[in-house]
Design a protein around this motif. Sequence first.
Motif, short mmCIF file in Angstrom:
data_model
loop_
_atom_site.label_atom_id
_atom_site.label_comp_id
_atom_site.label_asym_id
_atom_site.label_seq_id
_atom_site.Cartn_x
_atom_site.Cartn_y
_atom_site.Cartn_z
N PRO A 5 -61.53 16.45 -35.45
CA PRO A 5 -60.23 16.06 -36.01
C PRO A 5 -60.36 15.22 -37.28
N GLU B 6 -54.81 12.07 -41.74
CA GLU B 6 -54.22 11.46 -40.54
C GLU B 6 -52.89 12.11 -40.16
N ARG C 69 -53.45 15.50 -38.66
CA ARG C 69 -54.04 15.35 -37.31
C ARG C 69 -52.96 14.99 -36.29
N GLN D 96 -52.10 17.24 -33.12
CA GLN D 96 -52.22 16.63 -31.79
C GLN D 96 -50.88 16.62 -31.06
#
Lengths: 201, 468
Positions: free
Chosen positions: B75, B80, B83, B87
């Motif tokens: 990941p 960020e 991700r 997620q």
Amino acid sequence: MEKFEKLTGIAAPMPLVNIDTDMIIPKQFLKTIKRSGLGVHAFAEMRYDQEGNENPDFVLNKPAYRESKIIVAGDNFGCGSSREHAPWALADFGIKCVISTSFADIFFNNCFKNGILPIVLPQEDIDKLMDDAERGANAVVTVDLENQVITGPDGGEVKFEVDAFKKHCLLNGLDDIGLTMEKAPAIEAFEATASQARPWV
Amino acid sequence: MSPKTLYDKIWDAHLVDEQADGTCLLYIDRHLVHEVTSPQAFEGLRLTHRKVHAPDKTIAVPDHNVPTTQGRENPEQMTEDSRIQVQALDTNAKEFGIHYYPVSDVRQGIVHIVGPEQGWTLPGMTVVCGDSHTATHGAFGALAHGIGTSEVEHVLATQTLIQKKSKNMKVEITGKLKPGVTAKDITLAVIGKTGTAGGTGYVIEYCGEAIRDLSMEGRMTVCNMAIEGGARAGLIAPDETTFEYVKGRPHAPKGAQWETALEWWKTLYSDDDAQWDKVVTLKGEEIEPVVTWGTSPEDVLPIGATVPAPEDFEGGKVEAARRSLDYMGLKPGTPLSEIKIDAVFIGSCTNGRIEDLREVAKVVKGKKVAEGVRAMIVPGSGLVRAQAEEEGLADIFAEAGFEWRLAGCSMCLAMNPDQLAPGERCASTSNRNFEGRQGYKGRTHLMSPAMAAAAAVTGHLTDVRELS
């Protein structure tokens, strides 16, 4: 959802045709898991330079139009990507009504889910409203959804059409998931019949 | 019974409720989900304590944000915000119990390639996804279209959509295509003719000999860009080509159910005397390999043409063309085939299937990517990638100097690290040439895989037919 009854505000002219949802909210701002806070990024690549400074020529950066609530736009506004981030960004900026000769289908539907009224008018009405919108701080327009009429700065009136169900939902701020869930028995009956007719689905 | 179009038939078979004003509740057979347009919808379900009504009919796959470079299971390879979005889809898929193909699964890929590949998309179905290119699935004779996130939530909660019926539009491509002309040229030529708002308010049915002659891959390319023509959906009546493609796929019906399904699927065509609200006809033999010159998919011209001038247009298009030419850095009168490129992108839900890669391999075999050109091939799914490797296509690409990537949306919309730099010009097999689409100030020319491959080896826009 916030109700839409009567809106009075400054109308900004955006005569460019084919303003797409990539222009309204560029891809880098889609990486959010929230609906809020997108107004500052609305029209980002037209509104700011690469360093993030405002482009003084962009209409919504001009002093007269910074508080605009309405956009008068060129044909086929909202074409392209289905991203609902486009109406989220417009609403968060303060735009509650867009007026054009035509809208892309998905964007048009997305507006109604977010308290934004998209109005389709013939070219001659758009030309008149575009002239009104060019008047800067004097471009104050009133949109009355109940009576389906737009009143320009000179008091001139333009009637508009709107789908009756969508009007009802906007006027009352209704959440249509709730409305559909009241039809659960019809959905279940459909599923029972369909699972016999098309069991592979 | 009054005659019906294919669209009428599918619509009628999915009608749950109809109000006096024509507002309908339509049942949805397949709901495809990706990471960008779904987090707010799942959050909405949580806030209202609602469940997914039909998790078995809901299929999720991350595609827009995912890197296409090796080692991406880590990941850390994602920014960020990307991700968090991927997620969130992982978590939502597990929590709500829907079908899911994570990044680590070989079946992962672009949602519109995975759906047909796995047999989720079948004739006569209603298919929606929070993505405008859902129109792709219309190639199977399914009613398929993009929806916004509020509608994603509505479908998750109720498996239905509130809709009003669109009008019927027939787009007929008669006769045979000339060599070097492909499905992408058909779909771009149609948009060039009708404009990007020409299909607004309609569902398009593509028909005619040139459409019948297309493979399923080609038909998906045609339907994929129905949305660029403004239509809600584009579809093609299913036939033996369709049934052959579908048969044996993991989620296609089997045994006796296959026979029952086939019987119904064979009734899915527009009746001879069906009523059309609009008809557009193109002669297949008159379609040339085309490219776009501007920043709207309607800015289409044959490769032999020159860059137009703003004065060639009327109304609002004059100013739009001026803006486009300025953005694209092009001068009126320049032959399109003299436009030099910096990058080539082959992939996307429009042209990321095996047949597209075969077309590219045919053109670039034994040749080299021109010096100074960055050329990238991004297969539409892990399975397309595996097949291309098995067929030896990946070796041809590597020898020619192409980057051979992992599956995802990639530079079609540049939400992952695959982006153009400001001013870079790209020959692209994707679907949109909007300002900034492939990267801030990036310049996109849309074309077929064969034409993009030709541009890659010459370094400028090129008529693939003139490449020996």
